[in-house]
Design a protein around this motif. Structure first.
Motif, mmCIF file in Angstrom:
data_model
loop_
_atom_site.group_PDB
_atom_site.id
_atom_site.type_symbol
_atom_site.label_atom_id
_atom_site.label_comp_id
_atom_site.label_asym_id
_atom_site.label_seq_id
_atom_site.Cartn_x
_atom_site.Cartn_y
_atom_site.Cartn_z
ATOM 1 N N ILE A 209 0.858 -1.190 0.000
ATOM 2 C CA ILE A 209 0.000 0.000 0.000
ATOM 3 C C ILE A 209 0.899 1.247 0.000
ATOM 4 O O ILE A 209 1.744 1.411 0.883
ATOM 5 N N LYS A 210 0.698 2.088 -1.009
ATOM 6 C CA LYS A 210 1.590 3.258 -1.150
ATOM 7 C C LYS A 210 1.420 4.235 0.016
ATOM 8 O O LYS A 210 2.353 4.875 0.452
ATOM 9 N N ALA A 211 0.195 4.328 0.537
ATOM 10 C CA ALA A 211 -0.084 5.297 1.612
ATOM 11 C C ALA A 211 0.645 4.963 2.917
ATOM 12 O O ALA A 211 0.619 5.754 3.862
ATOM 13 N N THR A 212 1.324 3.819 2.951
ATOM 14 C CA THR A 212 2.062 3.449 4.170
ATOM 15 C C THR A 212 3.067 4.543 4.543
ATOM 16 O O THR A 212 3.332 4.788 5.720
ATOM 17 N N LYS A 213 3.606 5.191 3.532
ATOM 18 C CA LYS A 213 4.578 6.265 3.786
ATOM 19 C C LYS A 213 3.914 7.383 4.613
ATOM 20 O O LYS A 213 4.443 7.826 5.620
ATOM 21 N N GLN A 214 2.715 7.794 4.173
ATOM 22 C CA GLN A 214 1.990 8.843 4.917
ATOM 23 C C GLN A 214 1.586 8.346 6.303
ATOM 24 O O GLN A 214 1.604 9.095 7.265
ATOM 25 N N LEU A 215 1.243 7.060 6.375
ATOM 26 C CA LEU A 215 0.854 6.501 7.676
ATOM 27 C C LEU A 215 2.008 6.657 8.669
ATOM 28 O O LEU A 215 1.806 7.090 9.812
ATOM 29 N N ARG A 216 3.193 6.325 8.217
ATOM 30 C CA ARG A 216 4.365 6.421 9.109
ATOM 31 C C ARG A 216 4.548 7.863 9.577
ATOM 32 O O ARG A 216 4.827 8.118 10.747
ATOM 33 N N GLU A 217 4.358 8.796 8.652
ATOM 34 C CA GLU A 217 4.543 10.209 9.026
ATOM 35 C C GLU A 217 3.506 10.639 10.054
ATOM 36 O O GLU A 217 3.815 11.321 11.026
ATOM 37 N N VAL A 218 2.261 10.226 9.824
ATOM 38 C CA VAL A 218 1.169 10.625 10.719
ATOM 39 C C VAL A 218 1.391 10.041 12.120
ATOM 40 O O VAL A 218 1.208 10.726 13.134
ATOM 41 N N MET A 219 1.823 8.793 12.174
ATOM 42 C CA MET A 219 2.049 8.167 13.482
ATOM 43 C C MET A 219 3.245 8.825 14.191
ATOM 44 O O MET A 219 3.200 9.064 15.399
ATOM 45 N N ALA A 220 4.287 9.137 13.420
ATOM 46 C CA ALA A 220 5.453 9.789 14.026
ATOM 47 C C ALA A 220 5.061 11.147 14.599
ATOM 48 O O ALA A 220 5.424 11.500 15.729
#
Ligand code: SF4
Length: 411
Positions: A9-20
């Motif tokens: 899933i490409k959005a995983t990158k944004q997920l990591r940013e949001v969680m950080a």
């Protein structure tokens, strides 16, 4: 594409940013004291805390991180040595064990030295008693107020007297929260937070619903990772922004006929907790067998359609009293039946989680009743959410392979 290959899933990158961003904001608040911190159980009264301007931290999320990075088994014995039984919630024992040892996965992930010290602890016993005892430990440890809601469980139906009782308990928390927050309650802010949380719930549900496409757009194992914002940031716009991105990507997959894994042949329902330390291994096992585990009770537990900003206290009481885990088997069987039909499922996997009877649904005959009602087979996977000593990977692989073979023979 090679059959069984998983599609990232490409959005995983944004997920990591949001969680950080979520954890770093909390760490900043601890250091600068610019915001107060409320700890909350995963289906506790988070929206009320947010309306007072608290940042909300979830020990269950922290415990799931301990499970995912497979350090939980190092910490559970520490809590056991302090009198917490190996038979109770392994989220609780791993989290308390890590606290006693003074360690957190936040250090490696984000450079954060310590979990954020709470100003107040909030709970709801809608999911289990363990969360109450867990918060009680920290109330003694940090000497901060512990406020919450005691919701009846194993309900035949969500009764109006239960909703009234829960509403009253929520309202009683307000003056105590005003004291801790040092500011008055503002019902309009509460309504606004609840509206944002409701939107998050709708978006998250829409994300999960894309799995009904054939092939499925997302697996249960992916959803366990992407549910993070719905758990820890519901009520905040950043979660909704993230789910709009994820939803768009998954809709695109559906439009183009792209599945979460190539060559999907079988479709499964997962009931019960994830096995956090084995998410990837399980995802790979099922993809190798061209089987997609695509819908679950667990990931749908953060869908709260009853929220109504016009009637915030009562609707929140109703929403949090209506969650799957708090109902009787009759309700649960109807729910699973509906999901199995809606998502076109060929078999049900029940995770019998050693330490969590609350999220384990195969122990009182439900699996057999549903097999008869739905005419599809089931498999019980013995394991645990965090304590990997209770999980045999070899045995599970053998059982899953045999289960898939049985389904293939019957088709
Ligand atoms: S529901 Fe289960 S896993 Fe969750 S806190 Fe309670 S005992 Fe632990």
């Amino acid at each position: 594409m090679e059959n069984g290959k998983r599609v990232e899933i490409k959005a995983t990158k944004q997920l990591r940013e949001v969680m950080a961003q979520y954890f770093l904001e909390m760490d900043e608040a601890v250091k600068t004291k610019n915001k107060k911190i409320a700890w909350c159980t995963s289906v506790g009264p988070a929206e009320l805390a947010l309306s007072f301007g608290f940042l909300v931290y979830y020990p269950e999320n922290h415990a799931a991180m301990l499970g995912s990075n497979r350090t939980a088994s190092d910490y559970i014995p520490i809590a056991n040595a302090h009198g917490y039984s190996p038979d109770i919630c392994s989220y609780l024992t791993s989290d308390i064990g890590a606290y006693i040892k003074g360690e957190t996965p936040l250090t490696k992930a984000y450079g954060i030295q310590n979990i954020p010290r709470p100003d107040v602890l909030l709970y709801n016993t809608n999911q289990c008693r363990d969360v109450y005892d867990w918060m009680s430990y920290y109330a003694r440890e940090f000497k901060v107020p512990m406020l919450g809601i005691n919701t009846p469980r194993t309900q035949r139906e969500v009764r109006e007297d239960v909703v009234r009782l829960t509403t009253a308990q929520l309202e009683e928390m307000v003056p105590r929260l005003e004291e801790v927050a040092g500011r008055p309650f503002d019902i309009d802010e509460f309504r606004e937070v609840l509206a944002i949380s409701l939107e998050c719930s709708h978006l998250w549900e829409a994300v999960l619903d894309t799995a009904s496409a054939k092939p499925s757009s997302i697996t249960f194992f992916d959803a366990c990772v992407h549910m993070g914002p719905a758990v820890v940031m519901r009520g905040r716009k950043v979660a909704n922004d993230y789910y709009r991105i994820l939803l768009e990507e998954l809709k695109e997959r559906v439009n183009q006929g792209i599945g979460a894994m190539a060559g999907e042949r079988h479709r499964f329902y997962w009931d019960g907790m994830p096995i956090w330390g084995k998410l990837r291994a399980m995802a790979e096992l099922f993809s190798r067998l061209k089987s997609c585990v695509l819908v679950s009770t667990y990931c749908n537990s953060w869908v709260f359609p009853a929220f109504d900003p016009k009637d915030p206290f009562q609707s929140m009481a109703r929403a949090y009293s209506s969650i799957f885990i708090g109902q009787d088997d009759n309700f649960k069987e109807n729910y699973i039946t509906d999901m199995v039909k809606r998502f076109g499922v060929d078999g049900i996997l029940y995770h019998d989680s050693k330490c969590c009877p609350n999220n384990t649904n195969n122990r009182y005959g439900m699996a057999d009743r549903l097999k008869e009602r739905l005419g599809i087979p089931y498999l019980v996977i013995n394991g645990d959410l965090n304590d990997l000593r209770c999980f045999s990977e070899e045995q599970t692989i053998t059982n899953v392979e045999a289960f898939v073979e049985q389904i293939e023979e019957s088709q």
